[in-house]
Design an enzyme around this catalytic site. Sequence first.
Site, PDB file in Angstrom:
ATOM      1  CB  CYS A   1      -0.915  -0.144   1.206  1.00 41.72           C
ATOM      2  SG  CYS A   1      -0.099   0.403   2.828  1.00 41.72           S
TER       3      CYS A   1
ATOM      4  CB  CYS B   1       3.827  -0.990   2.276  1.00 41.95           C
ATOM      5  SG  CYS B   1       2.618  -1.739   3.237  1.00 41.95           S
TER       6      CYS B   1
ATOM      7  NE  ARG C   1       8.100  -2.826  -0.363  1.00 46.78           N
ATOM      8  CZ  ARG C   1       7.675  -3.473  -1.274  1.00 46.78           C
ATOM      9  NH1 ARG C   1       7.986  -3.155  -2.639  1.00 46.78           N
ATOM     10  NH2 ARG C   1       7.085  -4.370  -1.084  1.00 46.78           N
TER      11      ARG C   1
ATOM     12  CB  CYS D   1     -10.130   2.256  -1.075  1.00 47.04           C
ATOM     13  SG  CYS D   1      -9.928   0.986   0.267  1.00 47.04           S
TER      14      CYS D   1
ATOM     15  CB  CYS E   1      -2.951   2.163   4.606  1.00 44.07           C
ATOM     16  SG  CYS E   1      -2.181   2.741   3.383  1.00 44.07           S
TER      17      CYS E   1
END
Length: 162
Positions: free
Chosen positions: A35, A38, A42, A100, A127
Amino acid sequence: MRLSRRQGFAAIAALCAASMGFALYAQHVMGLEPCPLCVFQRVGVIATGVLAGIFAVANPQRLAARLAALLVALAALAGGAVSAWHVYLQHLPKDQVPACGPGLDFMLETLPLTQVLNTVFKGSGECAELGWTFLGQSMPVWTGVLFIALIAMALWNGWRKG
């Protein structure tokens, strides 16, 4: 066996590389699409790893090692903040979960960066989903544990004698 500061920074960079390896495995082999939050976690892992890698090569000493450790820890702290927000969203009651929204790629192509960041950090329904767990905890929880470990490793590496 005692690690040098260079080896300490290299260990942080290696842990970040291994974590990104798992993230890519989870995405491409396990089929877990990241998502937007995420993706930003990263970025935090990559930034932490790149900084640690640079300092592993540069091998700063004394005060410079402390400043380097602070920079690595700050990158990990930023990623950890995103992780904490993600965990918060995952624990909201169903009726309070944001709707969303469009995908991150679409938003980056069509919206100004400030609006993309604002939208992403408000979170979205995707998420808040718990798509994968390990020992009963979601990926953002484990990523948060990783960031805590990276912060501790960086600060220990910068302030230890050696």
